[in-house]
Design a protein around this motif. Structure first.
Motif: not given
Length: 756
Positions: A377, A379-380, A382-383, A387, A390, A416-417
């Motif tokens: 999770h 991306s959640e 990060n959003d 960023h 993140g 990315g992650d």
């Protein structure tokens, strides 16, 4: 013996020589003859006397023995024949001048010795002065020209001054030639050094190359260091040594401060500040260039001050280094960008692939495992937090992995992650990896609790490449995410076969679209009361060039996964609308065309625009177009769906919910969707005739549709008994093999005419 100036000081006669062979020197002051056995002074000009007359040797020493030229004494070697001279020349190379008698054993002994010196011994620097006691004999003019004779004198004309002048001129010529040749050799060494430095790998190797080549080119001690001075954020301008040799070796890989060597630091700082080379009495500081953020300099020890020529050559050497340094810095930056992640500075996917390839080709592959660790999770987060937060979170994860695993394992960032870990199987252990996420991460003053999922691949019997291994570990990671977040999964060969089959199918699907291997068929929908066709469902079929059919349940998921369904779905909708218009022209005006819409299509941001464009282009009546969506679509983000359905219905197009009863619909949401029709899944139609479950679910769906004011269509009706039960339950419409199989449009038109 003291004589007045201008009188004959000494005349040496040999009994077997004529008066014309006398060697005469005019008096220039008192002088004592020097013994032939006098040891030569150190660091002097070495002169070889070649003459078969002992008196000539004595007279030459008498004339020149106590003199100096350019603060250096003269040292003499003696040969009494051409043969003896050859022996001396074979052992001695550092000769400045040769005083050579032309006529010795033979009339041409001197000239033959000259030829030997120049052509065979290749001694081009030594200066040769020819002397002869026979004024009537002159060597060949060609020999003087071709063999680089410095002077030619008869012994009778050689006064002391003339002899000194001839020797002094020859020594100056020798010195100039030596300097020119030395410069040429050093230029050649500089060129070779520059070539070698251009091929150096890495900044450290390049820096050590500077010291080693400078020592070889300029014949100086191998004592030196190269340092870097960096400025900017978090940089203080201190000198950091990247290479050191000789007496400076202890300073390697350290920060240089005044406490270590104040003179050294002063030299370096001066070169960096003035951006030029500094030539001191016992050392040289070279400014090697750089950029606004960092500069490079070097210090080299010298045993004596460099002369003007060596300084000029050192400047040339330094300019070549600057060009090479620019290249090595550029290559270093390119290599960093190519092989390392710019955020975490860890090896990236490309570098990790190389390391996996190396592991697969090595002896330790049987004990190696590759793991991909993905933050759950991310991306959640990060959003939600931005960023920048993140990036700090990724740096925190990278630091923890590096701290706990980096000394024994390779840790990289492959996406990315997603982080990669490579090494011994006992250390690349999922429990160890995932345990690292049990403690919160403190980021920007906040504590963040994370979990991670891992996909692992054992390299012991793996047959693919490094790139294949990373792909297959990613397959295991995706499988782990599907099965259990915060868990792990090991790759198996069967998984690889499945995914490669999907890839093969995806490529074949692209070809099928381009080559029109796909086509639309239509299955009629029947009014159970009148047995009249009231519509048809458009269905996609794929027939390969070799005549085989690919089932929709195989290619539709791949089309959705690859995004090809967007293009395919638009083509099916456009063709169905066109055929509806053709049916209307044939007189079937009260006929509905149903088209399936996948979840990927429905979520596409331009779906509504595409629908309106197709309706406008084909002229199909929107009121007779029905879009079928699955129950699973209806339950994902229903608020967004409700708004989209409202806008679709505004065009006049109706909505049917396909495969109803297979999901877990909320009745309240179902009511808010305002769909027009429910479709009973074929599974429940088949169960109608089953003694165990009977028609309970089908009956419930029919009753629900009636209560919500929605029409109901039963799919998969294959016999009259099923049709009769559905009719008795109040189901108005049905489709299935009992009535008609899916058929191409031309057959559909004929079937409609034959079955009014």
């Amino acid at each position: 013996m003291n004589e007045p100036d201008g009188l004959l000081e000494k005349t040496m006669n040999r009994s077997d020589m004529s008066d014309d062979e006398d060697l005469v020197f005019l008096a220039e002051g008192p002088a004592e003859p020097e013994s032939l056995d006098t040891p030569p002074a150190s660091d002097g000009w070495r002169i070889l006397i070649v003459d078969d007359d002992t008196d000539v040797h004595t007279a030459t020493l008498f004339a020149l023995g106590k003199l100096e030229m350019q603060q250096r004494p003269l040292e003499f070697l003696h040969a009494y024949s051409a043969a003896e001279a050859r022996t001396i020349l074979a052992a001695e190379s550092d000769l400045a001048v040769i005083l050579l008698d032309v006529v010795m054993e033979r009339e041409d002994s001197g000239l033959q010795l000259v030829r030997h010196i120049r052509e065979e011994l290749k001694l081009s620097e030594v200066r040769i002065i020819l002397r002869t006691g026979q004024p009537g004999y002159a060597p060949e003019i060609d020999a003087i020209r071709d063999f680089d004779i410095n002077d030619y004198k008869t012994k009778s004309e050689l006064t002391r001054i003339k002899l000194y002048t001839a020797v002094a001129t020859a020594i100056r010529s020798y010195e100039q030639i030596r300097a020119i040749n030395a410069s040429r050799r050093r230029l050649d060494r500089i060129a070779r050094a520059s070539t070698d430095l251009m091929t150096a790998h890495g900044l450290e190797n390049f820096a050590y190359g500077i010291i080693n080549h400078a020592s070889a080119v300029f014949d100086i001690p191998n004592n030196g260091l190269v340092c870097i001075q960096e400025h900017g954020r978090d940089r203080t301008g201190e000198l950091f040594v990247i290479a050191a040799s000789g007496r400076y070796s202890p300073a390697a890989d350290t920060a240089l401060d005044a406490g270590q060597d104040a003179r050294l630091q002063r030299l370096l700082l001066r070169a960096l500040k003035e951006r030029r080379n500094i030539f001191d009495a016992d050392g040289v500081a070279l400014h090697l260039g750089g950029n606004a953020n960092r500069n490079f300099a070097a210090v080299l020890d010298i045993e004596r001050p460099l002369d003007e020529i060596d300084r000029s050559l050192m400047e040339v050497f330094c300019r070549n280094i600057m060009v090479g340094l620019d290249n090595i810095l550029l290559m270093t930056r390119l290599e960093t960008f190519a092989f390392y992640d710019p955020l975490t500075k860890l090896p990236n996917r490309t570098r990790l692939r190389e390391l996996v390839d190396k592991a697969l080709g090595g002896q330790a592959r049987g004990d190696a495992t590759l793991a991909l660790v993905d933050i759950d999770h991310f991306s959640e987060t990060n959003d939600a937090l931005g960023h920048q937060f993140g990036d700090l979170l990724l740096l925190g994860v990278a630091a923890r992995l590096k701290k706990h695993l980096g000394s024994q394992l390779v840790v990289g960032r492959v996406g990315g992650d997603t982080f990669g870990v490579l090494g011994e199987a006992c250390l690349v252990n999922p429990s160890i990896l995932l345990e690292l996420f049990s403690r919160p991460f403190r980021i920007d003053g906040q504590e963040v609790q994370l979990t991670a999922t891992a996909g692992l691949l054992r390299l012991d019997d793996y047959e693919g490449s490094g790139a294949d291994a990373l792909k297959d570990a990613d397959i295991a990671l995706k499988r782990a995410k599907l099965l259990q977040r915060a868990g792990h999964f090991y790759f198996t060969r069967n998984m690889g076969v499945d995914i490669r089959e999907r890839v093969r199918m995806m490529h074949a699907l692209r070809t099928a679209i381009d080559e029109q291997e796909m086509f639309v068929v239509y299955q009629p929908q029947i009014d159970l009361a009148t047995r009249r066709a009231v519509g048809a469902e458009a269905l996609l079929r794929w027939k390969t060039r070799d005549g085989n059919f690919i089932p929709p349940d195989r290619f539709i998921p791949i089309a959705e996964f690859s995004g090809l369904i967007i293009k395919i779905g638009e083509r099916v909708l456009r063709e169905a609308c066109r055929e509806l218009v053709r049916l209307q022209a044939l007189g079937f005006t009260d006929f509905t065309m149903s088209v399936n819409v996948s979840q990927v299509q429905f979520r596409h941001p331009r779906f509504l625009d595409m629908l309106e464009a197709v309706l406008a282009e084909t002229g199909a009546p929107a009121s007779q177009i029905e879009l079928e969506i699955t129950e699973s679509i209806a339950m994902e983000d229903p608020d967004v769906l409700i708004d989209l359905l409202r806008r679709i219905k505004h065009t006049g197009v109706s909505i049917a919910i396909d495969d109803f009863g297979t999901g877990f619909s909320s009745l309240s949401y179902l009511q808010r969707l305002q769909a027009d029709r429910l479709k009973i899944d074929r599974l429940f139609v088949t169960e109608i005739t089953s003694a165990s479950r009977g028609s309970s679910i089908a009956e419930m769906v029919i009753q629900l549709g009636r209560n919500l004011g929605m029409s109901v269509v039963a799919e998969g009706v294959e016999d009259e008994r099923q049709a009769a039960i559905l009719s008795s339950l109040g189901c108005p419409l049905a489709q299935g093999y009992l009535f008609a199989r899916p058929m191409p449009f031309d057959q559909l038109a004929g079937w409609l005419r034959d079955n009014p």
